[in-house]
Design a protein around this motif. Structure first.
Motif, PDB file in Angstrom:
ATOM      1  N   GLN A 140       1.099  -0.726  -0.235  1.00 41.55           N
ATOM      2  CA  GLN A 140      -0.051   0.289  -0.064  1.00 41.55           C
ATOM      3  C   GLN A 140       0.643   1.494  -0.120  1.00 41.55           C
ATOM      4  O   GLN A 140       0.476   2.501  -0.851  1.00 41.55           O
ATOM      5  N   VAL A 141       1.703   1.628   0.857  1.00 44.32           N
ATOM      6  CA  VAL A 141       3.053   2.457   0.656  1.00 44.32           C
ATOM      7  C   VAL A 141       3.436   2.338  -1.008  1.00 44.32           C
ATOM      8  O   VAL A 141       3.806   3.672  -0.908  1.00 44.32           O
ATOM      9  N   GLU A 142       4.192   1.567  -0.846  1.00 45.57           N
ATOM     10  CA  GLU A 142       4.491   1.887  -2.574  1.00 45.57           C
ATOM     11  C   GLU A 142       3.286   2.196  -3.391  1.00 45.57           C
ATOM     12  O   GLU A 142       3.760   2.727  -4.507  1.00 45.57           O
ATOM     13  N   LEU A 143       2.294   1.508  -3.167  1.00 48.22           N
ATOM     14  CA  LEU A 143       1.232   2.546  -4.651  1.00 48.22           C
ATOM     15  C   LEU A 143       1.322   3.959  -4.223  1.00 48.22           C
ATOM     16  O   LEU A 143       0.955   4.256  -5.433  1.00 48.22           O
ATOM     17  N   MET A 144       0.280   3.981  -2.697  1.00 46.49           N
ATOM     18  CA  MET A 144       0.595   5.648  -2.775  1.00 46.49           C
ATOM     19  C   MET A 144       2.316   6.582  -3.120  1.00 46.49           C
ATOM     20  O   MET A 144       1.293   7.054  -3.461  1.00 46.49           O
ATOM     21  N   LEU A 145       2.582   6.058  -2.558  1.00 43.60           N
ATOM     22  CA  LEU A 145       4.269   6.914  -2.824  1.00 43.60           C
ATOM     23  C   LEU A 145       4.578   7.194  -4.216  1.00 43.60           C
ATOM     24  O   LEU A 145       4.997   7.881  -5.080  1.00 43.60           O
ATOM     25  N   ASP A 146       3.939   6.269  -5.749  1.00 42.93           N
ATOM     26  CA  ASP A 146       4.028   5.951  -6.649  1.00 42.93           C
ATOM     27  C   ASP A 146       3.422   6.942  -7.346  1.00 42.93           C
ATOM     28  O   ASP A 146       3.620   8.000  -8.443  1.00 42.93           O
ATOM     29  N   MET A 147       2.122   6.897  -6.694  1.00 39.14           N
ATOM     30  CA  MET A 147       0.783   8.118  -7.788  1.00 39.14           C
ATOM     31  C   MET A 147       1.389   9.028  -7.406  1.00 39.14           C
ATOM     32  O   MET A 147       0.948  10.301  -7.521  1.00 39.14           O
ATOM     33  N   HIS A 148       1.985   9.325  -5.779  1.00 43.18           N
ATOM     34  CA  HIS A 148       2.262  11.105  -4.740  1.00 43.18           C
ATOM     35  C   HIS A 148       3.527  11.195  -3.816  1.00 43.18           C
ATOM     36  O   HIS A 148       3.471  10.799  -3.302  1.00 43.18           O
ATOM     37  N   PRO A 149       4.306  10.721  -4.824  1.00 42.46           N
ATOM     38  CA  PRO A 149       5.795  10.912  -4.579  1.00 42.46           C
ATOM     39  C   PRO A 149       6.139  12.008  -3.104  1.00 42.46           C
ATOM     40  O   PRO A 149       6.875  12.237  -1.798  1.00 42.46           O
ATOM     41  N   ALA A 150       5.821  12.919  -3.449  1.00 41.54           N
ATOM     42  CA  ALA A 150       5.371  14.453  -2.725  1.00 41.54           C
ATOM     43  C   ALA A 150       4.938  13.859  -1.126  1.00 41.54           C
ATOM     44  O   ALA A 150       5.263  14.643  -0.466  1.00 41.54           O
ATOM     45  N   GLY A 151       3.811  12.738  -1.296  1.00 35.07           N
ATOM     46  CA  GLY A 151       3.557  13.198   0.185  1.00 35.07           C
ATOM     47  C   GLY A 151       4.534  12.441   1.485  1.00 35.07           C
ATOM     48  O   GLY A 151       4.589  12.148   2.202  1.00 35.07           O
ATOM     49  N   ALA A 152       5.917  12.028   0.603  1.00 39.40           N
ATOM     50  CA  ALA A 152       6.757  11.705   1.016  1.00 39.40           C
ATOM     51  C   ALA A 152       6.741  13.260   2.819  1.00 39.40           C
ATOM     52  O   ALA A 152       7.708  12.627   3.482  1.00 39.40           O
ATOM     53  N   THR A 153       6.655  13.898   1.957  1.00 41.30           N
ATOM     54  CA  THR A 153       7.769  15.081   2.547  1.00 41.30           C
ATOM     55  C   THR A 153       6.158  16.496   2.403  1.00 41.30           C
ATOM     56  O   THR A 153       6.857  17.378   2.938  1.00 41.30           O
ATOM     57  N   ASP A 154       5.725  16.424   1.560  1.00 43.20           N
ATOM     58  CA  ASP A 154       4.284  17.142   2.166  1.00 43.20           C
ATOM     59  C   ASP A 154       3.972  17.299   4.153  1.00 43.20           C
ATOM     60  O   ASP A 154       3.812  16.259   4.198  1.00 43.20           O
ATOM     61  N   ARG A 155       4.235  18.644   3.418  1.00 39.18           N
ATOM     62  CA  ARG A 155       4.047  19.196   5.195  1.00 39.18           C
ATOM     63  C   ARG A 155       2.491  19.442   5.559  1.00 39.18           C
ATOM     64  O   ARG A 155       1.806  19.944   5.453  1.00 39.18           O
ATOM     65  N   ASP A 156       2.540  19.171   7.274  1.00 31.22           N
ATOM     66  CA  ASP A 156       1.075  19.477   7.917  1.00 31.22           C
ATOM     67  C   ASP A 156       0.733  20.102   8.904  1.00 31.22           C
ATOM     68  O   ASP A 156       1.125  20.629   9.869  1.00 31.22           O
ATOM     69  N   ASP A 157       0.077  21.335   8.283  1.00 33.66           N
ATOM     70  CA  ASP A 157       0.214  22.711   8.776  1.00 33.66           C
ATOM     71  C   ASP A 157      -0.542  22.317  10.026  1.00 33.66           C
ATOM     72  O   ASP A 157      -1.186  22.931  11.550  1.00 33.66           O
ATOM     73  N   TYR A 158      -1.730  20.744  10.492  1.00 30.83           N
ATOM     74  CA  TYR A 158      -2.479  20.736  11.780  1.00 30.83           C
ATOM     75  C   TYR A 158      -2.072  20.290  12.576  1.00 30.83           C
ATOM     76  O   TYR A 158      -1.648  20.301  13.750  1.00 30.83           O
ATOM     77  N   LEU A 159      -0.726  19.099  12.125  1.00 38.01           N
ATOM     78  CA  LEU A 159       0.425  18.613  12.985  1.00 38.01           C
ATOM     79  C   LEU A 159       2.108  19.382  13.243  1.00 38.01           C
ATOM     80  O   LEU A 159       2.625  19.206  13.415  1.00 38.01           O
ATOM     81  N   GLY A 160       1.658  21.224  12.626  1.00 35.15           N
ATOM     82  CA  GLY A 160       2.759  21.871  13.507  1.00 35.15           C
ATOM     83  C   GLY A 160       3.923  21.108  12.505  1.00 35.15           C
ATOM     84  O   GLY A 160       5.163  21.882  12.942  1.00 35.15           O
TER      85      GLY A 160
END
Length: 308
Positions: A140-160
């Motif tokens: 599942q991790v491989e599938l999602m990162l293949d689709m959206h590699p920027a998700g590895a370092t996308d920052r979350d305003d809700y989580l500081g």
């Protein structure tokens, strides 16, 4: 045959007055034909898909109940914003992974959420901060990162400002403690191996995105140890510990784990000719005292490769 929207609306109106919330009530999960009714109702009354049930969206309830793809697709079409984080900070994408939904369902929810993020004016959020959960599989991790590699370092305003890679590194120290405390605790014995593979996937996505190279180039040009050192020591501003020094405890425990499972990395050079020790010694943050963890990293590297 595929029914038209008008046919669906007429059939639902004559067959049932139950709302989507009624149909998706978890207590009704054994009702025969329930998914057909949900599918039809989502088309005939799309506004009902906006409702919440126990703090979760109806899409999350359907995913958690193992609804088939055509039902999930109908609910997503009725209310695409349900693919974003709910008001209670829960996620349909995480629920899909946790309940082992099909790759098609995971891909649909992720793709729709990425499209919605461009449309809806919401604070930035990282879609993958829960990848450290043991219920999220490597595939599942491989599938999602293949689709959206920027998700590895996308920052979350809700989580500081945290991102998926930060979350994984920061959690590593307590995971090591957890496994040592409960060595025979079911899936816990496999936790570190799985988490280490997830970290490598996140680093790979980060590096491939940054360098625009293929995955094969990454394997030969940059090892995970070099990559995580560059990320933690140079590409971000680390958190500070209680003494005012930078908090590298999670990084230290990961390096110690690497020394056990892949000691060859400590003698390898990256594409710029640097050994891991060079990267650690080149770390500079003026005005901030070096932490004990940083000294621990140096000792670990020298133990693994004394000739460094």
């Amino acid at each position: 045959c595929i029914l038209s929207r008008t046919q669906l609306m007429m059939e639902v109106a004559s067959a049932s007055d139950k709302t989507l919330q009624d149909l998706l009530d978890p207590s009704n999960k054994q009702e025969a034909g329930r998914w057909d009714e949900v599918f039809k109702r989502a088309y005939s009354h799309p506004h009902e898909a906006q409702r919440l049930w126990g703090g979760k969206t109806l899409l999350q309830i359907a995913v958690s109940s193992n609804a088939p793809y055509h039902v999930i697709s109908a609910l997503v079409g009725a209310y695409p914003r349900a693919t974003l984080r709910s008001p209670y900070m829960t996620s349909a994408l995480f629920d899909a992974c946790r309940c082992n939904a099909s790759d098609d369902i995971i891909a649909l929810i992720l793709q729709t959420s990425l499209e919605q993020r461009k449309i809806v004016n919401i604070p930035k959020f990282a879609p993958f901060t829960w990848m450290n959960d043991i219920q999220v599989s490597l595939s599942q991790v491989e599938l999602m990162l293949d689709m959206h590699p920027a998700g590895a370092t996308d920052r979350d305003d809700y989580l500081g400002g945290v991102n998926a890679l930060n979350q994984m590194i920061d959690d590593w120290d307590w995971m090591v403690h957890d496994v040592s405390e409960y060595p025979n605790g079911g899936t816990r014995s496999k936790t570190l191996d799985v988490m280490y593979q997830k970290i490598q996937m996140l680093l790979r996505a980060k590096d491939v995105l940054a360098t625009k190279t293929s995955a094969d180039t990454y394997v030969t040009a940059l090892r995970p140890l070099h990559s995580i050192l560059r990320y933690c020591l140079y590409e971000q501003t680390p958190k500070t510990d209680s003494c005012g020094g930078y908090d590298f405890q999670g990084l230290l425990t990961i390096i110690k784990f690497m020394a056990k499972v892949d000691a060859e990395q400590f003698a390898a050079r990256d594409s710029s000719g640097n050994l891991p020790l060079h990267l650690i010694l080149g770390h500079r943050h003026s005005g901030t005292p070096a932490s004990d963890a940083l000294a621990g990293m140096i000792r670990t590297v020298l133990d693994a490769h004394p000739l460094a």
